[in-house]
Design a protein around this motif. Structure first.
Motif: not given
Length: 80
Positions: A35-37, A40-42, A58-59, A63-66
């Protein structure tokens, strides 16, 4: 390319701008979500090729909260 080597590459783009890359080789699964903005990286790497649904969960969940995106089915369907 080495004899017997298998390679695949592909990127998916979610509605909120997440990029996802996943692939597999016999007995392995790897996936990345960016998520470049949000800076974030998973990354998930497993030694079992059949773990795609768990990897997608998992993936999507991390990041769901973001993003508020549920990407489990999309990642599962996009699998290389």
């Amino acid at each position: 390319m080495a004899r017997g080597m298998v390679y695949g590459l592909g990127w998916a783009l979610s509605p909120s701008g997440q990029t996802c890359l996943n692939g597999r080789l016999p007995s392995y699964r790897a996936a990345t979500l960016l998520i470049p903005d949000e800076d974030y990286v998973s990354v998930v790497v497993t030694n079992q090729q059949h773990t795609l649904r768990a990897t997608a969960t998992f993936l999507s969940d991390m990041p769901h909260p973001l993003t508020n995106d549920d990407l489990i089915t999309a990642i599962d369907r996009f699998a290389a």
